[in-house]
Scaffold this motif. Structure first.
Motif, short mmCIF file in Angstrom:
data_model
loop_
_atom_site.label_atom_id
_atom_site.label_comp_id
_atom_site.label_asym_id
_atom_site.label_seq_id
_atom_site.Cartn_x
_atom_site.Cartn_y
_atom_site.Cartn_z
N THR A 93 -5.63 9.46 -4.60
CA THR A 93 -6.55 10.78 -5.71
C THR A 93 -6.75 12.15 -4.44
O THR A 93 -7.74 12.11 -3.65
CB THR A 93 -7.27 10.18 -5.90
N ALA A 98 4.74 2.85 -0.68
CA ALA A 98 6.31 2.66 -1.59
C ALA A 98 6.97 3.32 -0.44
O ALA A 98 7.34 4.79 -0.36
CB ALA A 98 6.37 2.62 -2.93
N ALA A 120 0.85 -1.16 -0.43
CA ALA A 120 -0.02 -0.14 -0.18
C ALA A 120 0.52 1.76 -0.11
O ALA A 120 0.54 2.53 -0.68
CB ALA A 120 -1.03 0.19 1.34
N LYS A 157 -8.83 -0.24 -2.49
CA LYS A 157 -9.09 -1.80 -2.62
C LYS A 157 -9.85 -2.95 -2.37
O LYS A 157 -9.88 -3.08 -1.29
CB LYS A 157 -7.84 -2.19 -3.51
N GLU A 207 5.15 6.91 -2.45
CA GLU A 207 4.01 6.67 -3.02
C GLU A 207 3.32 6.37 -2.04
O GLU A 207 3.22 5.19 -1.52
CB GLU A 207 4.20 6.56 -3.93
N LYS A 227 -0.39 3.77 -2.71
CA LYS A 227 -1.01 3.35 -3.43
C LYS A 227 -2.70 3.45 -3.37
O LYS A 227 -2.24 3.51 -2.12
CB LYS A 227 -1.04 2.09 -3.65
N GLY A 228 -3.65 4.39 -4.24
CA GLY A 228 -4.93 4.57 -3.46
C GLY A 228 -4.74 6.21 -2.81
O GLY A 228 -6.35 6.71 -3.11
#
Length: 164
Positions: A116, A101, A99, A132, A111, A113-114
């Motif tokens: 936005t 990085a 999830a 997710k 980063e 992830k997810g």
């Protein structure tokens, strides 16, 4: 007979016989201090999923500060981003290394992830963590072709259908 005469009075131990100038005591403290210092230096070098919660919060705070520099955010937007990420951390959305990085060498989150960002027309930036959905990995069974029959067992042409 008096019980108080047969008892021995507890005496204070004098601490004058302890040797505080011994090198072993100082060596122990020095080694412990070095161990703790090395452990603190190497704490952020671990992978994301092995970091303690307080260290993760610190890295998230640093990520929000870098994001504020990259995308000009006002104080309200950066506070909302930080609260969103802490909420995601509490809900275990940011617990895995898949999830987030995280670069162990630079000790920075590269980063999430997810995450936005949505910028409105008035310049406000709103962030969202997209969760997710855990989907099943089972393959669907192919549908068996069943011949269509009416109640008499005869298709539209008047001939009987054969079922294998």
């Amino acid at each position: 007979m008096d019980d108080s005469s047969s008892r021995v009075k507890t005496q204070k131990k004098s601490h004058s016989n302890l040797d505080l100038s011994g090198a072993t005591a100082l060596g122990f403290f020095e080694k412990t201090f070095q161990f703790l210092t090395n452990d603190a230096d190497n704490a952020l070098k671990r992978q994301w999923h092995k970091l303690e919660r307080g260290l993760r919060i610190g890295r998230i705070r640093e990520f929000v500060a870098r994001e504020t520099q990259r995308v000009p955010l006002n104080a309200e937007d950066s506070d909302a981003l930080f609260k969103l990420l802490i909420n995601g951390l509490d809900r275990k959305m940011l617990s895995s290394k898949a999830a987030v990085a995280y670069d162990c060498v630079t000790e920075q989150i590269t980063e999430i992830k997810g995450l936005t960002a949505h910028t409105s027309a008035n310049g406000r930036t709103k962030y969202q963590l997209v969760e997710k959905k855990a989907g099943t990995t089972l393959k669907r069974r192919p549908l068996k072709e069943t011949p269509t029959t009416n109640s008499k067992g005869v298709d539209g042409n008047g001939s009987k259908n054969e079922v294998n």
